[in-house]
Design a protein around this motif. Structure first.
Motif, PDB file in Angstrom:
ATOM      1  N   ARG A  74      -7.286  15.795  16.940  1.00  0.00           N
ATOM      2  CA  ARG A  74      -8.074  15.592  15.725  1.00  0.00           C
ATOM      3  C   ARG A  74      -7.181  15.633  14.496  1.00  0.00           C
ATOM      4  NH1 ARG A  74     -13.960  17.878  16.043  1.00  0.00           N
ATOM      5  NH2 ARG A  74     -14.350  17.556  18.246  1.00  0.00           N
ATOM      6  N   VAL A  75      -7.615  14.904  13.486  1.00  0.00           N
ATOM      7  CA  VAL A  75      -6.951  14.932  12.187  1.00  0.00           C
ATOM      8  C   VAL A  75      -8.023  15.268  11.159  1.00  0.00           C
ATOM      9  CG1 VAL A  75      -5.644  13.640  10.466  1.00  0.00           C
ATOM     10  CG2 VAL A  75      -5.274  13.194  12.897  1.00  0.00           C
ATOM     11  N   TYR A  76      -7.729  16.219  10.299  1.00  0.00           N
ATOM     12  CA  TYR A  76      -8.644  16.622   9.236  1.00  0.00           C
ATOM     13  C   TYR A  76      -8.075  16.130   7.913  1.00  0.00           C
ATOM     14  CZ  TYR A  76     -10.229  19.793  12.872  1.00  0.00           C
ATOM     15  OH  TYR A  76     -10.686  20.315  14.058  1.00  0.00           O
ATOM     16  N   TYR A  77      -8.931  15.607   7.059  1.00  0.00           N
ATOM     17  CA  TYR A  77      -8.494  15.070   5.781  1.00  0.00           C
ATOM     18  C   TYR A  77      -9.104  15.847   4.633  1.00  0.00           C
ATOM     19  CZ  TYR A  77      -7.049  11.106   8.602  1.00  0.00           C
ATOM     20  OH  TYR A  77      -6.459  10.322   9.546  1.00  0.00           O
ATOM     21  N   GLU A  78      -8.331  16.028   3.593  1.00  0.00           N
ATOM     22  CA  GLU A  78      -8.802  16.627   2.343  1.00  0.00           C
ATOM     23  C   GLU A  78      -8.400  15.678   1.224  1.00  0.00           C
ATOM     24  OE1 GLU A  78     -10.413  19.548   1.732  1.00  0.00           O
ATOM     25  OE2 GLU A  78     -10.443  20.160   3.816  1.00  0.00           O
ATOM     26  N   LEU A  79      -9.300  15.391   0.332  1.00  0.00           N
ATOM     27  CA  LEU A  79      -9.026  14.522  -0.801  1.00  0.00           C
ATOM     28  C   LEU A  79      -9.239  15.304  -2.083  1.00  0.00           C
ATOM     29  CD1 LEU A  79      -9.420  10.958  -1.311  1.00  0.00           C
ATOM     30  CD2 LEU A  79     -10.878  12.284  -2.826  1.00  0.00           C
ATOM     31  N   LEU A  80      -8.258  15.281  -2.953  1.00  0.00           N
ATOM     32  CA  LEU A  80      -8.360  15.932  -4.262  1.00  0.00           C
ATOM     33  C   LEU A  80      -8.134  14.879  -5.330  1.00  0.00           C
ATOM     34  CD1 LEU A  80      -6.096  19.026  -3.554  1.00  0.00           C
ATOM     35  CD2 LEU A  80      -8.587  18.950  -3.532  1.00  0.00           C
ATOM     36  N   ALA A  81      -8.966  14.873  -6.350  1.00  0.00           N
ATOM     37  CA  ALA A  81      -8.815  13.911  -7.438  1.00  0.00           C
ATOM     38  C   ALA A  81      -8.939  14.627  -8.771  1.00  0.00           C
ATOM     39  CB  ALA A  81      -9.870  12.820  -7.337  1.00  0.00           C
ATOM     40  N   ALA A  82      -8.073  14.260  -9.701  1.00  0.00           N
ATOM     41  CA  ALA A  82      -8.105  14.812 -11.061  1.00  0.00           C
ATOM     42  C   ALA A  82      -7.655  13.705 -12.010  1.00  0.00           C
ATOM     43  CB  ALA A  82      -7.195  16.025 -11.178  1.00  0.00           C
ATOM     44  N   GLY A  83      -8.586  13.226 -12.813  1.00  0.00           N
ATOM     45  CA  GLY A  83      -8.249  12.121 -13.703  1.00  0.00           C
ATOM     46  C   GLY A  83      -7.920  10.889 -12.880  1.00  0.00           C
ATOM     47  N   THR A  84      -6.765  10.304 -13.106  1.00  0.00           N
ATOM     48  CA  THR A  84      -6.361   9.121 -12.340  1.00  0.00           C
ATOM     49  C   THR A  84      -5.553   9.477 -11.101  1.00  0.00           C
ATOM     50  OG1 THR A  84      -4.348   8.846 -13.651  1.00  0.00           O
ATOM     51  CG2 THR A  84      -6.324   7.680 -14.413  1.00  0.00           C
ATOM     52  N   HIS A  85      -5.216  10.756 -10.926  1.00  0.00           N
ATOM     53  CA  HIS A  85      -4.384  11.182  -9.799  1.00  0.00           C
ATOM     54  C   HIS A  85      -5.238  11.548  -8.582  1.00  0.00           C
ATOM     55  CE1 HIS A  85      -0.541  11.312 -11.961  1.00  0.00           C
ATOM     56  NE2 HIS A  85      -1.322  11.547 -13.002  1.00  0.00           N
ATOM     57  N   ASP A 132      -2.680   6.247  -9.816  1.00  0.00           N
ATOM     58  CA  ASP A 132      -3.477   5.196 -10.451  1.00  0.00           C
ATOM     59  C   ASP A 132      -4.798   4.929  -9.719  1.00  0.00           C
ATOM     60  OD1 ASP A 132      -2.493   3.981  -8.165  1.00  0.00           O
ATOM     61  OD2 ASP A 132      -1.126   2.657  -9.243  1.00  0.00           O
ATOM     62  N   GLN A 133      -5.520   5.987  -9.428  1.00  0.00           N
ATOM     63  CA  GLN A 133      -6.845   5.927  -8.809  1.00  0.00           C
ATOM     64  C   GLN A 133      -6.843   5.218  -7.453  1.00  0.00           C
ATOM     65  OE1 GLN A 133      -9.037   4.078 -12.042  1.00  0.00           O
ATOM     66  NE2 GLN A 133      -9.768   6.084 -12.699  1.00  0.00           N
ATOM     67  N   GLY A 134      -5.762   5.350  -6.700  1.00  0.00           N
ATOM     68  CA  GLY A 134      -5.719   4.802  -5.354  1.00  0.00           C
ATOM     69  C   GLY A 134      -5.241   3.371  -5.247  1.00  0.00           C
ATOM     70  N   ARG A 194     -10.991   2.457  -0.714  1.00  0.00           N
ATOM     71  CA  ARG A 194     -11.190   2.566  -2.153  1.00  0.00           C
ATOM     72  C   ARG A 194     -12.327   1.652  -2.589  1.00  0.00           C
ATOM     73  NH1 ARG A 194      -8.825  -0.027  -6.841  1.00  0.00           N
ATOM     74  NH2 ARG A 194      -8.631   1.484  -8.499  1.00  0.00           N
ATOM     75  N   SER A 195     -13.166   2.148  -3.494  1.00  0.00           N
ATOM     76  CA  SER A 195     -14.237   1.356  -4.081  1.00  0.00           C
ATOM     77  C   SER A 195     -14.102   1.390  -5.593  1.00  0.00           C
ATOM     78  CB  SER A 195     -15.608   1.911  -3.685  1.00  0.00           C
ATOM     79  OG  SER A 195     -16.632   1.190  -4.348  1.00  0.00           O
ATOM     80  N   THR A 196     -14.253   0.244  -6.217  1.00  0.00           N
ATOM     81  CA  THR A 196     -14.212   0.180  -7.686  1.00  0.00           C
ATOM     82  C   THR A 196     -15.560  -0.248  -8.263  1.00  0.00           C
ATOM     83  OG1 THR A 196     -13.386  -2.100  -7.604  1.00  0.00           O
ATOM     84  CG2 THR A 196     -11.737  -0.326  -7.749  1.00  0.00           C
ATOM     85  N   ASP A 197     -16.584  -0.322  -7.400  1.00  0.00           N
ATOM     86  CA  ASP A 197     -17.902  -0.757  -7.856  1.00  0.00           C
ATOM     87  C   ASP A 197     -19.008   0.204  -7.409  1.00  0.00           C
ATOM     88  OD1 ASP A 197     -18.017  -1.305  -5.162  1.00  0.00           O
ATOM     89  OD2 ASP A 197     -18.129  -3.483  -5.412  1.00  0.00           O
ATOM     90  N   ALA A 198     -18.727   1.485  -7.555  1.00  0.00           N
ATOM     91  CA  ALA A 198     -19.695   2.540  -7.235  1.00  0.00           C
ATOM     92  C   ALA A 198     -20.131   2.523  -5.770  1.00  0.00           C
ATOM     93  CB  ALA A 198     -20.904   2.465  -8.158  1.00  0.00           C
ATOM     94  N   GLY A 199     -19.237   2.095  -4.875  1.00  0.00           N
ATOM     95  CA  GLY A 199     -19.510   2.162  -3.452  1.00  0.00           C
ATOM     96  C   GLY A 199     -20.182   0.943  -2.848  1.00  0.00           C
ATOM     97  N   ARG A 200     -20.386  -0.122  -3.609  1.00  0.00           N
ATOM     98  CA  ARG A 200     -21.003  -1.330  -3.042  1.00  0.00           C
ATOM     99  C   ARG A 200     -20.061  -2.034  -2.072  1.00  0.00           C
ATOM    100  NH1 ARG A 200     -23.226  -1.418  -8.269  1.00  0.00           N
ATOM    101  NH2 ARG A 200     -21.548  -2.701  -9.071  1.00  0.00           N
ATOM    102  N   THR A 201     -18.770  -2.061  -2.391  1.00  0.00           N
ATOM    103  CA  THR A 201     -17.779  -2.659  -1.493  1.00  0.00           C
ATOM    104  C   THR A 201     -16.602  -1.703  -1.377  1.00  0.00           C
ATOM    105  OG1 THR A 201     -16.661  -3.827  -3.299  1.00  0.00           O
ATOM    106  CG2 THR A 201     -18.406  -5.022  -2.130  1.00  0.00           C
TER     107      THR A 201
END
Length: 75
Positions: A24-35, A53-55, A3-10
């Motif tokens: 192998r493991v495949y990942y899918e990430l879905l985001a909507a609002g804070t979920h 809560d955004q991760g 998780r990054s809270t500073d636009a990917g800097r950290t």
């Protein structure tokens, strides 16, 4: 997943899913609002973890199905 809270800097070092023991493991990430929803698909099946809560916090893994192979496409 990290998780990054500073636009990917950290990034956090938190891992939602440990590295796969084999195959192998495949990942899918879905985001909507804070979920956020993360799906992991392997030959063992598909699991999902959710965050309201955004991760910041995550649910325990929930088995969606068992015995699949290949990537999961969520739409």
């Amino acid at each position: 997943y990290a998780r990054s809270t500073d636009a990917g800097r950290t990034w956090t070092s938190t891992r939602l899913y440990p590295p796969a023991a084999s195959g192998r493991v495949y990942y899918e990430l879905l985001a909507a609002g804070t979920h956020v929803h993360v799906f992991a698909s392997s030959d063992q099946g598909v699991t999902c973890r959710t965050s309201p809560d955004q991760g910041q916090t995550w649910s325990a893994p929930v088995t969606v199905c068992t015995g699949t192979s290949g990537p999961l496409i969520v739409s």
